[in-house]
Design a protein around this motif. Structure first.
Motif, short mmCIF file in Angstrom:
data_model
loop_
_atom_site.label_atom_id
_atom_site.label_comp_id
_atom_site.label_asym_id
_atom_site.label_seq_id
_atom_site.Cartn_x
_atom_site.Cartn_y
_atom_site.Cartn_z
N LEU A 17 0.83 -1.21 0.00
CA LEU A 17 0.00 0.00 0.00
C LEU A 17 0.87 1.26 0.00
CD1 LEU A 17 -2.88 -0.93 2.47
CD2 LEU A 17 -2.91 -0.98 -0.02
N GLU A 20 2.30 1.85 -3.44
CA GLU A 20 1.27 2.37 -4.34
C GLU A 20 1.13 3.88 -4.17
OE1 GLU A 20 -2.36 0.20 -3.56
OE2 GLU A 20 -1.38 -1.71 -4.06
N ARG A 31 4.95 -6.67 -6.73
CA ARG A 31 4.48 -7.17 -5.44
C ARG A 31 5.08 -8.55 -5.19
NH1 ARG A 31 0.69 -4.22 -7.87
NH2 ARG A 31 -0.39 -2.58 -6.69
N ALA A 331 -7.78 3.46 8.06
CA ALA A 331 -7.20 2.78 6.91
C ALA A 331 -5.67 2.79 6.93
CB ALA A 331 -7.71 3.42 5.62
N ALA A 334 -3.68 -0.30 7.86
CA ALA A 334 -3.47 -1.42 6.92
C ALA A 334 -2.14 -1.29 6.18
CB ALA A 334 -4.63 -1.50 5.93
N ILE A 335 -1.49 -0.12 6.32
CA ILE A 335 -0.16 0.06 5.73
C ILE A 335 0.83 -0.40 6.81
CG2 ILE A 335 1.48 1.73 4.78
CD1 ILE A 335 -0.98 3.45 4.04
N TYR A 338 3.52 1.89 8.14
CA TYR A 338 3.09 3.28 7.91
C TYR A 338 3.92 4.27 8.71
CZ TYR A 338 -0.08 7.33 8.14
OH TYR A 338 -0.63 8.58 8.08
N TYR A 469 -5.01 -7.18 8.40
CA TYR A 469 -5.08 -5.88 7.72
C TYR A 469 -6.12 -5.93 6.63
CZ TYR A 469 -0.78 -6.05 10.24
OH TYR A 469 0.13 -6.23 11.25
N GLU A 470 -7.05 -5.00 6.68
CA GLU A 470 -8.07 -4.91 5.64
C GLU A 470 -7.77 -3.64 4.86
OE1 GLU A 470 -11.39 -7.26 6.51
OE2 GLU A 470 -12.71 -5.54 6.20
N ASP A 471 -7.31 -3.83 3.61
CA ASP A 471 -6.87 -2.68 2.80
C ASP A 471 -7.93 -1.59 2.78
OD1 ASP A 471 -4.63 -4.12 2.31
OD2 ASP A 471 -4.98 -4.42 0.16
N HIS A 472 -7.50 -0.36 2.96
CA HIS A 472 -8.35 0.83 2.89
C HIS A 472 -9.42 0.83 3.99
CE1 HIS A 472 -6.25 1.02 -0.82
NE2 HIS A 472 -6.88 -0.05 -1.30
N GLY A 475 -6.24 -1.73 10.32
CA GLY A 475 -5.18 -2.69 10.61
C GLY A 475 -5.21 -3.06 12.08
#
Lengths: 560, 560
Positions: A17, A20, A31, A331, A334-335, A338, A469-472, A475
């Protein structure tokens, strides 16, 4: 990898993520590990005309990785070029490149190190002798710091200094910028029999020592290619008649890596003590944050990370954070790695999950802890995910296993509850942690990367950090540090030691996020016992509202 | 290994006790895997004068094993001698050696095989073409039986026939004693495009084919040693200019092994059906045995095994036992592969644990089941051990995991409960099982042997058989067969399939042996649900006392 008309970045699931977000459109994101994604060498073999020359900065590749790449691209007759004298990035950077750091080096006190330099050097020299070797070149900065009981601050979060070290049977040379070494440290090194050399002179020194590639070239010239030894654990290179045939090298994993990973009692004591001070700072921090949020104060992720640093830095022996604080609302959680930035980070949202992964370097130890909390009302889905992550965390924490088992055997324990409903996480479950050293260290790990056969040994420190982790969306990660200890089991089948873990981290886990319909009685017992220990160990370091917060957050959970 | 003055036998933990009993004093027992026990090559390098010649029967060594031995003993300049023309054991045996078996071969019906020979050959030929190969030599008897949909009875318990098979792109040759092949089978083979050749002519045929060692010699002579390719998964041997350089071989694991391991729907249906008939026979057997024991009838372990065979042989499609029945009372249960003999076996003691590991070859499937029971009052220690073995059995049975995971990842699930109190068992947890074929087959396994990276694939059959063995006291093992299936999880993280197991075996587990103080509610639910299914599936095949026994032994267990 940059070619004349393409640019591609390879990264694993922890950074999908983030990559991206950060890559511009000219870049391809690879990936790594996903089905159908080519490796760097596969990609190079696909896009480059056969017989191309592919350059690498040899100072940024391990010898193994370079050999593997060389071998793989030779399929298309590509040649691997080691850019010893020129670095293409430096050419672009030119004068604007910051000067290398030259912070002062300090001695890591014996009461924290536990073993003095001469004992460590003497053990290392025994290993050298056993391996039929007369010298070792050490380029891993944390190995140098551990071996010499020195600490530095050239690299943010990692208490190491830029240096190389050559240890011979009858001496040792430290290649370091002298500006970093004050007279006390100079005296200390002299007493330990360590000579100083200029940092840059390492390359000329290797002609008579053994940095692998440069040295191999010398060997190859001398003996022809038959003189090449590039298998791990090979013995010293000898002639076929069994006699020595001049200078040669032994190529195997560093004996220092394992010695450093197995903590002695002084190191463990420092880890335990620093973790309690860290826990006190975290209790003060969470007390503050919950109060602010409940008062409706608007705080960004960076504000929160800064405040955490403020609490930590008040603790005795605080040196630095042990990595960039991952303060992630909603969100951003989920990174996986981060890093909030002042101009772009989010406000901490009381209605979303908040993930905080942080750690500190203390003079006596290194911490690394993750907690995930909700300031409002979590959804039942969030509670289910949190509970399954916690079940994995507990299963690993409670594991007992015979000696000589590698860490990957335990990885599935931490995933089993998530797997039951088709969930998983794209990172390992545990990494080694240094004692007042790097927050990530080997050689052990607890991961689905099954190649790492290093057994878990008594005294090793590992993290226990399953996640989901659920993208967007959100986490979740729950991380404690543990150390491996012998467990006194009622039986000892096979005459073996049975091993388990002891916790270093004592910070409450938010019970509001637990889905009581899926936890077992044994899991609730674990949590209540943990919270009881948290209260007993950390409350004496607190008073006032933080102590009250700790009391409220360590109350037993009762399953109705 | 026999030298001029020494004799040593290597075996693993499954056979330590048996070897102690069976070896005379002239033999050394090498307990492989125990600390400090030398491997065969280490032992040879220690006891033989440098430069010795060490012979092997090349027909009894895999090519890999022979290469490894050759390499290891070359350290002491020993030479490995392949005894192609003379077998030293045969020389002693002489005329008294029994003639090789020549039982009739039969066709394995399409309704059980599911896929016809020409489809199997055509898939195999695609694999050959993809590998750049024009022929494959098959020496594994179960691979030949599976590929040709043939079954034999040359080897007790394994429904295979002595043969070699060479499959080429445009034909296939079966090397077999023609006396085994009746006119129907002859016709069948002719239709499938398979020529017959005398069994003994395989060695002369390999000059133009590829049994590895013999062929490699030919290659070496032709190209010099540069022509030697002995790495797994190497591509066809080509010249360095990329063009083919004459005859060459591809050396990799057999594509048939994996194709055979992944059962099709017809094979699974046959496995399910044969397991229910087997369960009916076992219910009748246990009914009989419990009645006899309670009447004080004296029965030996062999009597019991014979009676079990009697019940099994009455079931439709019964062919043979699938291995020597392990009927073991008390201390004999600790001999993991114990085989009772009429003159030396024990009486089944009502006051001791009784372990029964047995299986059958049916025309449509292969079974393998272990149950451990007590006819009287088990001790609390026996109950604790039994319960922990059962907890491991349940944990593996219930495991859910993402596709592409090798079996060893699940092995620790089956041991975790034993490890908690310092217990373990010295064998793997699961082996592959053929469909109306060998009761042990690869390539998958569930074991602490971490080298086997074969993923568990949908349709594979595996045993689930944790145990615990107390030398000279008792043995416990609980074994069901399972097949791998896709599980419909509510999520599919990473877009992967999530896999789990479906049971094939439906025979009650003795609840008297369960220690209710350590089982969880979820484990009791598992047991009750299993017993409910046992009743539903097996009771329609029974009547009278056996049906009553099944009813009594599948009643729900209630934890107070």
């Amino acid at each position: 990898v940059v070619t004349k008309d393409k640019a591609a970045l390879w990264t694993d699931g922890r950074y999908f993520l983030q990559a991206e977000q950060q890559l511009t459109s000219g870049w391809s994101l690879m990936r790594a590990g996903n089905l159908g994604v080519p490796s760097r060498s596969e990609w190079l073999n696909g896009v480059m005309a056969p017989g191309s020359r592919i350059g690498i900065d040899p100072f940024l590749f391990s010898s193994d990785a370079a050999e593997e790449l060389k071998e793989a691209i030779s399929q298309k007759n590509h040649e691997l070029v080691y850019l010893y004298d020129i670095n293409l990035v430096d050419e672009i950077w030119k004068e604007s490149r910051p000067k290398p750091p030259n912070k002062h080096v300090r001695v890591h006190e014996m009461k924290y190190a536990g073993v003095d330099v001469s004992s460590k050097l003497s053990s290392l020299r025994s290993e050298l002798t056993n391996a039929g070797s007369s010298a070792i070149v050490i380029s891993m900065l944390d190995e140098i710091a551990w071996l010499l009981n020195l600490r530095g601050s050239d690299i943010p979060h990692s208490p190491v200094m830029y240096a190389y070290l050559i240890v011979e049977i009858d001496g040792a040379k430290l290649f370091i910028d002298e500006a970093k070494v004050n007279s006390d440290v100079m005296h200390y090194l002299k007493n330990a029999g360590i000579e100083l050399r200029p940092y840059e002179s390492i390359l000329s020194e290797i002609e008579s020592a053994a940095i692998v590639n440069t040295y191999k070239c010398a060997c190859d010239k001398y003996f022809g290619t038959a003189g090449t030894v590039n298998e791990k654990n090979t013995e010293a290179l000898n002639g076929t008649d069994g006699t020595s045939c001049g200078p040669s090298y032994v190529y195997r994993s560093s004996p220092i890596s394992l010695a450093k990973a197995v903590k002695n009692e002084a190191e463990l004591e420092g880890m335990r003590n620093s973790h309690l001070r860290d826990a006190a700072a975290l209790a003060q921090f969470w007390t503050w944050l919950e109060e602010e949020i409940s008062n409706g104060v608007i705080l960004t992720e960076v504000d929160v990370a800064d405040k955490l640093l403020e609490f930590r830095s008040k603790q005795n022996g605080f040196v630095d954070t042990s990595f960039d604080t991952i303060s992630a609302s909603g969100a951003n959680g989920a990174i996986i790695h981060y890093k909030p930035e002042p101009n772009s980070c989010s406000v901490v949202d009381a209605e979303k999950l908040f993930l905080l992964d942080s750690g500190a370097q203390f003079i006596d130890g290194t911490t690394d802890i993750t907690r995930t909390v909700h300031f409002g009302e979590p959804s039942s889905w969030q509670k289910e995910c949190f509970t399954r992550v916690l079940q994995g965390h507990i299963a690993l924490d409670q594991a007992i296993f015979p000696e000589n088992y590698p860490g990957f055997v335990l990885d599935a324990f931490a995933r089993a509850s998530l797997w039951k409903i088709g969930l998983d996480y794209r990172h390992g479950t545990g990494h080694g942690v240094g004692a007042a050293l790097n927050v990530h260290e080997g050689p052990q790990s607890i991961s689905f990367r099954f190649g790492n056969m290093t057994p878990l040994l008594k005294g090793m420190v590992v993290s226990n950090e399953p996640g989901y982790y659920e993208d967007h969306a959100f986490g979740i990660r729950i991380e404690n540090l543990l150390y491996v200890k012998e467990v006194s089991t009622p039986n000892r089948f096979g005459g073996l030691d049975y091993l388990g873990f002891e916790k270093l981290t004592y910070v409450p886990i938010q019970t509001k996020l637990i889905d009581l319909s899926i936890v077992s009685a044994a899991e609730i017992d674990w949590l209540n016992d943990y919270h009881k220990q948290v209260w007993e160990k950390v409350s004496p370091l607190l008073d006032g509202p933080a102590q009250e917060w700790l009391w409220n957050n360590t109350r037993p959970l009762i399953k109705h």
